[in-house]
Design an enzyme around this catalytic site. Structure first.
Site, PDB file in Angstrom:
ATOM      1  N   ASP A 273      11.034  -0.316   0.572  1.00 20.73           N
ATOM      2  CA  ASP A 273      10.181  -0.770  -0.537  1.00 20.73           C
ATOM      3  C   ASP A 273      11.010  -1.671  -1.451  1.00 20.73           C
ATOM      4  O   ASP A 273      12.214  -1.797  -1.260  1.00 20.73           O
ATOM      5  CB  ASP A 273       9.659   0.459  -1.303  1.00 20.73           C
ATOM      6  CG  ASP A 273       8.358   0.195  -2.056  1.00 20.73           C
ATOM      7  OD1 ASP A 273       8.031  -0.979  -2.319  1.00 20.73           O
ATOM      8  OD2 ASP A 273       7.670   1.179  -2.407  1.00 20.73           O
TER       9      ASP A 273
ATOM     10  N   HIS B 263       5.361  -6.263  -9.784  1.00 25.42           N
ATOM     11  CA  HIS B 263       3.982  -6.055 -10.218  1.00 25.42           C
ATOM     12  C   HIS B 263       3.411  -7.242 -10.989  1.00 25.42           C
ATOM     13  O   HIS B 263       2.333  -7.155 -11.558  1.00 25.42           O
ATOM     14  CB  HIS B 263       3.807  -4.747 -11.012  1.00 25.42           C
ATOM     15  CG  HIS B 263       3.856  -3.529 -10.112  1.00 25.42           C
ATOM     16  ND1 HIS B 263       3.452  -2.277 -10.512  1.00 25.42           N
ATOM     17  CD2 HIS B 263       4.236  -3.399  -8.823  1.00 25.42           C
ATOM     18  CE1 HIS B 263       3.595  -1.430  -9.510  1.00 25.42           C
ATOM     19  NE2 HIS B 263       4.092  -2.081  -8.463  1.00 25.42           N
TER      20      HIS B 263
ATOM     21  N   ASP C 295       5.835  -6.592  -3.201  1.00 26.77           N
ATOM     22  CA  ASP C 295       5.750  -5.132  -3.255  1.00 26.77           C
ATOM     23  C   ASP C 295       4.462  -4.710  -2.546  1.00 26.77           C
ATOM     24  O   ASP C 295       3.408  -4.805  -3.136  1.00 26.77           O
ATOM     25  CB  ASP C 295       5.779  -4.686  -4.712  1.00 26.77           C
ATOM     26  CG  ASP C 295       5.641  -3.190  -4.891  1.00 26.77           C
ATOM     27  OD1 ASP C 295       5.713  -2.458  -3.892  1.00 26.77           O
ATOM     28  OD2 ASP C 295       5.453  -2.755  -6.037  1.00 26.77           O
TER      29      ASP C 295
ATOM     30  N   GLU D 261      -0.052   3.721  -1.810  1.00 19.19           N
ATOM     31  CA  GLU D 261       1.221   4.096  -2.441  1.00 19.19           C
ATOM     32  C   GLU D 261       1.166   3.857  -3.933  1.00 19.19           C
ATOM     33  O   GLU D 261       1.655   4.651  -4.725  1.00 19.19           O
ATOM     34  CB  GLU D 261       2.371   3.286  -1.816  1.00 19.19           C
ATOM     35  CG  GLU D 261       3.765   3.748  -2.242  1.00 19.19           C
ATOM     36  CD  GLU D 261       4.312   3.077  -3.496  1.00 19.19           C
ATOM     37  OE1 GLU D 261       5.374   3.487  -3.962  1.00 19.19           O
ATOM     38  OE2 GLU D 261       3.663   2.144  -4.052  1.00 19.19           O
TER      39      GLU D 261
ATOM     40  N   HIS E 250       4.592   0.490   2.394  1.00 15.30           N
ATOM     41  CA  HIS E 250       3.164   0.560   2.063  1.00 15.30           C
ATOM     42  C   HIS E 250       2.486  -0.794   2.169  1.00 15.30           C
ATOM     43  O   HIS E 250       3.059  -1.838   1.847  1.00 15.30           O
ATOM     44  CB  HIS E 250       2.925   1.224   0.700  1.00 15.30           C
ATOM     45  CG  HIS E 250       3.482   0.523  -0.495  1.00 15.30           C
ATOM     46  ND1 HIS E 250       2.760  -0.387  -1.225  1.00 15.30           N
ATOM     47  CD2 HIS E 250       4.667   0.620  -1.134  1.00 15.30           C
ATOM     48  CE1 HIS E 250       3.473  -0.808  -2.255  1.00 15.30           C
ATOM     49  NE2 HIS E 250       4.648  -0.227  -2.211  1.00 15.30           N
TER      50      HIS E 250
END
Ligand code: ZN
Length: 336
Positions: A217, A303, A163, A194, A60
């Site tokens: 991923d 994240h 990510d 995503e 993604h």
């Protein structure tokens, strides 16, 4: 690959606004692919022709971000998350809008730090009032972390948006290395949205009708102080996914991955991820069902604005994907 990852991670691309990433990837893949096209949602398809079966490999393009919900009279901005982001981790973090406007997050006076949630934080873009702020940004504008890529001593590197720009980098590097003829057709999908629920991969899998799906991923690791117990560590090779919350990987696809790694002496780990999902979660339930799996890049602090990956894991992920795509995959029997 450092330069490639730097270029990809530093590009602005929160969910729904992936166009700068898409433009960059298109320019990087120029001349190396048989067919390039986009769809209405912004997914980018890089197709390599070949006989049946058809394999869709997906990473993604989007990264997590924040969206403006309100701007007050003093020019302070209220925000909400787009993708999985915790308000508690945000004070002091910088954000950047597409236009280049930057700001920092801070919070209201609190009795206890545990009270910190999205209603207590604000973004300060350095403007004296609402009118001045509105000249730079508007309600609904998206921002992502403002953090540059850095290589660390010893082969690891750190950036925002690893990510899943490292997944995009692994696919682009694999495209570079593939031979002229492939034993089957492959579509490299650079998907959108995503982080908000595998939305791009959902419509792309419907369109391409793959016989097999592979997501590339990042995954979480269990190798940091008092981490949640998990098998995967940084630097021990790409992880072959067994399960996450979006998919139980198909045993055949998993076996093809494990066998390819073993046969070619590529280090690998098996991944059971108790939180999170990936594009394979959408692809495997497309139409009548698509046997799917995933190659995961071990990543610390997923994240956060400082996601850490290991270069050797990336190199071995490219090797594994290259070996997988140049071997014969079984033809799918379909009975209609
Ligand atoms: Zn991801």
């Amino acid at each position: 690959m450092d330069n490639l990852i730097k270029a990809l991670t530093e590009t602005f691309g929160p969910s729904g606004e992936e166009d700068e990433v898409r433009t960059l990837i298109k320019s990087l893949a120029k001349g190396k692919i048989d067919r390039v096209y986009e769809d209405a949602l912004g997914n980018l398809y890089l197709e390599r022709e070949g006989p049946a079966p058809k394999i869709m490999v997906s990473a993604h393009m989007d990264e997590i971000g924040v969206i403006i919900t309100h701007i007050d009279d003093n020019g302070f901005i209220r925000i909400a998350p787009v993708g999985g982001m915790s308000a508690q981790a945000l004070p002091g973090k910088r954000f950047r809008f597409r236009s280049g406007t930057i700001g920092t997050v801070y919070h209201e006076k609190l009795k206890n730090i545990k009270e910190l949630d999205w209603t207590k934080i604000y973004l300060d873009i350095g403007q004296p009032d609402r009118k001045a702020a509105m000249k730079l940004v508007n309600i609904g504008d998206l921002a992502c972390y403002d953090q540059s890529f850095r290589a660390m001593e010893g082969g690891r590197c750190i950036s925002k948006a690893m990510d899943d720009r490292v997944g995009c980098a692994v696919m682009l590097e694999t495209i570079n290395r593939l031979p002229r003829e492939l034993p089957q057709a492959v579509c490299f999908l650079f998907s959108v949205q995503e982080e908000v629920g595998l939305r791009g991969a959902t419509t792309a899998a419907y369109r391409y009708e793959p016989d097999y799906g592979i997501a590339v991923d990042v995954t979480l690791v269990g190798d940091t102080p008092k981490a949640h117990t998990m098998e995967v560590s940084l630097g021990k090779g790409p992880a072959i996914k067994v399960k996450d919350r979006s998919v139980l990987c198909h045993p055949l696809v998993r076996k093809l991955m494990v066998d390819a790694a073993a046969k070619n002496n590529i280090p690998y780990q098996l991944e059971v991820l108790e939180r999170g999902g990936t594009d394979a979660g959408a692809i495997h339930i497309s139409r009548e069902g698509v046997p799917s799996g995933a190659i995961s890049i071990p990543c610390r602090y997923v994240h956060s604005p400082s996601e850490v990956v290991d270069s050797a894991d990336l190199e071995n992920a490219v090797l594994l994907l290259e070996k997988l795509l140049t071997q014969n995959w079984p033809k799918q029997e379909r009975s209609y």
